[in-house]
Write a protein that holds these residues in place. Structure first.
Motif, mmCIF file in Angstrom:
data_model
loop_
_atom_site.group_PDB
_atom_site.id
_atom_site.type_symbol
_atom_site.label_atom_id
_atom_site.label_comp_id
_atom_site.label_asym_id
_atom_site.label_seq_id
_atom_site.Cartn_x
_atom_site.Cartn_y
_atom_site.Cartn_z
ATOM 1 N N VAL A 126 40.623 19.646 -68.443
ATOM 2 C CA VAL A 126 41.578 19.039 -69.788
ATOM 3 C C VAL A 126 42.551 20.277 -70.346
ATOM 4 C CG1 VAL A 126 40.865 19.086 -71.595
ATOM 5 C CG2 VAL A 126 40.302 17.804 -70.034
ATOM 6 N N MET A 127 42.737 21.771 -69.170
ATOM 7 C CA MET A 127 42.343 22.905 -69.270
ATOM 8 C C MET A 127 43.858 23.311 -68.663
ATOM 9 S SD MET A 127 41.687 23.189 -72.840
ATOM 10 C CE MET A 127 42.831 24.714 -72.969
ATOM 11 N N ASN A 128 43.747 22.790 -67.536
ATOM 12 C CA ASN A 128 44.238 22.984 -66.323
ATOM 13 C C ASN A 128 44.392 24.765 -66.317
ATOM 14 O OD1 ASN A 128 45.618 22.890 -63.586
ATOM 15 N ND2 ASN A 128 47.439 22.983 -64.585
ATOM 16 N N ALA A 129 42.261 25.225 -66.356
ATOM 17 C CA ALA A 129 42.068 26.572 -66.811
ATOM 18 C C ALA A 129 42.917 27.287 -64.977
ATOM 19 C CB ALA A 129 40.896 26.915 -66.564
ATOM 20 N N GLY A 130 43.372 28.372 -65.207
ATOM 21 C CA GLY A 130 44.446 28.730 -64.617
ATOM 22 C C GLY A 130 43.930 30.770 -64.571
ATOM 23 N N VAL A 131 44.486 31.154 -63.385
ATOM 24 C CA VAL A 131 44.148 32.582 -63.540
ATOM 25 C C VAL A 131 45.947 32.977 -63.430
ATOM 26 C CG1 VAL A 131 41.967 33.188 -62.760
ATOM 27 C CG2 VAL A 131 44.212 33.356 -61.259
ATOM 28 N N GLU A 166 49.353 11.354 -60.300
ATOM 29 C CA GLU A 166 49.922 10.676 -61.592
ATOM 30 C C GLU A 166 49.718 11.451 -62.646
ATOM 31 O OE1 GLU A 166 47.788 6.623 -61.824
ATOM 32 O OE2 GLU A 166 46.685 7.687 -59.961
ATOM 33 N N LEU A 167 48.988 12.122 -62.615
ATOM 34 C CA LEU A 167 48.747 13.549 -63.705
ATOM 35 C C LEU A 167 50.291 14.323 -64.319
ATOM 36 C CD1 LEU A 167 45.351 13.550 -63.020
ATOM 37 C CD2 LEU A 167 46.274 12.830 -65.054
ATOM 38 N N ASN A 168 50.257 14.834 -65.425
ATOM 39 C CA ASN A 168 51.196 16.368 -65.671
ATOM 40 C C ASN A 168 50.046 17.195 -65.799
ATOM 41 O OD1 ASN A 168 53.390 17.455 -66.948
ATOM 42 N ND2 ASN A 168 54.438 16.325 -68.639
ATOM 43 N N TRP A 169 50.442 18.546 -64.917
ATOM 44 C CA TRP A 169 50.082 18.870 -64.885
ATOM 45 C C TRP A 169 50.541 20.333 -65.264
ATOM 46 C CZ3 TRP A 169 44.533 18.914 -63.483
ATOM 47 C CH2 TRP A 169 44.320 17.896 -62.654
ATOM 48 N N GLN A 170 50.052 20.906 -66.685
ATOM 49 C CA GLN A 170 51.389 21.957 -67.418
ATOM 50 C C GLN A 170 50.471 23.110 -67.353
ATOM 51 O OE1 GLN A 170 51.943 19.901 -70.839
ATOM 52 N NE2 GLN A 170 53.333 18.708 -70.306
ATOM 53 N N TYR A 171 50.780 24.387 -68.276
ATOM 54 C CA TYR A 171 50.736 25.383 -67.931
ATOM 55 C C TYR A 171 49.284 25.327 -68.922
ATOM 56 C CZ TYR A 171 50.001 30.683 -69.971
ATOM 57 O OH TYR A 171 49.729 31.724 -69.530
ATOM 58 N N ARG A 172 48.299 25.814 -68.732
ATOM 59 C CA ARG A 172 46.809 25.740 -69.948
ATOM 60 C C ARG A 172 46.765 23.687 -69.920
ATOM 61 N NH1 ARG A 172 46.267 27.700 -66.472
ATOM 62 N NH2 ARG A 172 46.404 30.491 -66.459
ATOM 63 N N HIS A 173 47.192 22.446 -69.541
ATOM 64 C CA HIS A 173 47.079 21.625 -70.074
ATOM 65 C C HIS A 173 46.909 20.287 -69.022
ATOM 66 C CE1 HIS A 173 46.607 19.054 -73.616
ATOM 67 N NE2 HIS A 173 47.189 18.791 -73.576
ATOM 68 N N CYS A 174 46.401 19.873 -69.411
ATOM 69 C CA CYS A 174 46.828 18.256 -68.213
ATOM 70 C C CYS A 174 46.872 17.005 -69.218
ATOM 71 C CB CYS A 174 45.676 18.618 -67.088
ATOM 72 S SG CYS A 174 46.004 16.788 -66.458
ATOM 73 N N ASN A 175 47.862 16.493 -69.320
ATOM 74 C CA ASN A 175 48.719 15.560 -69.271
ATOM 75 C C ASN A 175 48.691 14.322 -68.819
ATOM 76 O OD1 ASN A 175 48.924 15.474 -72.510
ATOM 77 N ND2 ASN A 175 50.390 17.046 -72.094
ATOM 78 N N GLY A 176 48.471 12.561 -69.232
ATOM 79 C CA GLY A 176 48.259 11.588 -68.135
ATOM 80 C C GLY A 176 47.066 10.946 -68.533
ATOM 81 N N TRP A 177 45.996 11.636 -69.281
ATOM 82 C CA TRP A 177 44.799 10.849 -68.811
ATOM 83 C C TRP A 177 44.069 10.136 -69.598
ATOM 84 C CZ3 TRP A 177 41.045 12.548 -71.370
ATOM 85 C CH2 TRP A 177 40.179 13.632 -71.614
ATOM 86 N N GLN A 178 44.740 10.586 -71.440
ATOM 87 C CA GLN A 178 43.791 10.306 -72.559
ATOM 88 C C GLN A 178 44.163 9.194 -72.508
ATOM 89 O OE1 GLN A 178 46.118 12.689 -72.076
ATOM 90 N NE2 GLN A 178 45.252 15.099 -72.115
ATOM 91 N N PRO A 179 42.750 8.467 -73.277
ATOM 92 C CA PRO A 179 42.002 8.821 -74.219
ATOM 93 C C PRO A 179 41.362 9.254 -73.263
ATOM 94 C CG PRO A 179 42.601 6.274 -74.921
ATOM 95 C CD PRO A 179 43.962 7.188 -73.615
#
Ligand SMILES: Cc1cc2nc3c(=O)[nH]c(=O)nc-3n(C[C@H](O)[C@H](O)[C@H](O)COP(=O)(O)OP(=O)(O)OC[C@H]3O[C@@H](n4cnc5c(N)ncnc54)[C@H](O)[C@@H]3O)c2cc1C
Length: 298
Positions: A126-131, A166-179
């Protein structure tokens, strides 16, 4: 039958140790129990809130109305070795530390970034967690092959699988799967070994411990780094180190952490975040965005 508890304090289920009570709380261990709990809430006309490891949430002092579904017992790991790749199939409530153990066992470089990340696999997606260190890989999206989302359709459910592309992986966010709620993930990583990986992980952990207040309750960084800036540096340059509201304090060790000195309330913590945000904007013109997710009855 899944046990649903009434009026349960949520603070112990968060890394900040802050927040009021859930009207109802349950801990499903498998998909059937999760569906059962969700349908129960539907019949009672209650809202549903999902929580992973609770390491990136600020729960309101008034708590969360309706049913909170904690995924911390929703855990299982299966490892498959395929040609030059390691595949890990897991439930979304699996702790990242369990995945770290697999990467360490196979001596894979992905262990390096995972070692710095608390919480669960679902929360990591969900958060596209990373360092922020220049590790390869350095973000969750880089190790996710696909995942499955459970959605409610009136009185039934559907499971939808999403592929990485298929997903939009952004800095500290992953979009395109909700809800919905992420229930399962397939992680994939090349099996090229790094025989020095354990040494590197220990070194990275020592480095983190020297720079971050890991001995105090927090949720890690509260603001996303604005483009071209480091949030911690902006906050420090505005003289906000050590600022307090109640028992919430801008960490003396890392200015993008707000630590709970013992009895901080959610309102203290949020007010301090807003004070930091507005002071940084007034003094530097940079608008910082919060990374932390607020849950509950604010
Ligand atoms: C000491 C410390 C250091 C940290 N360092 C870092 C760091 O270096 N980098 C970084 O990126 N983060 C860091 N964090 C923040 C946090 O660990 C990550 O964002 C983590 O991925 C959150 O996972 P979680 O399981 O705790 O999610 P939670 O905090 O439980 O939830 C976060 C959000 O995701 C939603 N959610 C959770 N699981 C699911 C699911 N299965 N399906 C749908 N929605 C779901 C929740 O509703 C909530 O909105 C740190 C936190 C701490 C305490």
């Amino acid at each position: 039958m899944i046990e649903i508890k009434e009026n349960v304090k949520l603070a112990p289920y968060t890394s900040w140790l802050i927040g009021g009570s859930a009207d109802y709380l349950c801990f499903p261990t498998n998909v059937d129990e999760l569906k059962e709990a969700w349908l129960w809430a539907l019949k009672q006309k209650l809202s549903v809130t999902f929580m992973g490891g609770g390491t990136n949430v600020l729960i309101a002092d008034k708590g969360i109305r309706g049913l909170t579904i904690s995924l911390r017992k929703f855990s299982s790991v299966q490892v498959l070795e395929e040609k030059n790749e390691i595949h890990i199939h897991c439930l979304s409530g699996t702790a990242k530390s369990e995945i770290l153990k697999v990467f360490l066992k196979y001596q894979l470089p992905a262990a390096l970034f995972l070692a710095g990340l608390p919480g669960d696999v679902g929360g990591g997606i969900v958060m596209n967690a990373g360092v922020s260190e220049p590790f390869v890989p350095k973000e969750f999206g880089e190790i996710v092959h696909s995942f499955t989302v459970l959605r409610r359709l009136d009185n039934s459910f559907e499971e939808v699988e999403f592929q990485h592309s298929e997903l939009n992986w952004q800095y500290r966010h992953c979009n395109g799967w909700q809800p919905g709620v992420i229930i399962k993930a397939k992680l994939k990583y090349s099996s090229n070994k790094d025989s020095e990986i354990l040494k590197k992980v220990k070194e990275a952990n020592r480095n983190r411990l020297s720079k971050q207040p890991l001995d105090m309750p927090s949720c890690g960084s509260v603001f996303i780094n604005p483009p071209g800036h480091r949030a911690a540096q902006l906050i420090q340059s505005c003289g906000l180190k050590g600022q307090r509201i109640g028992e919430a304090e801008v960490s003396q060790k890392h200015c993008n952490f707000i630590v709970n000195l013992g009895q901080a309330t959610a309102q203290d913590t949020w007010d301090l975040m807003m004070k930091v945000q507005s002071t940084v904007f007034q003094q530097t013109g940079v608008q910082m965005q919060t990374e932390v997710v607020r849950l509950g009855d604010w």
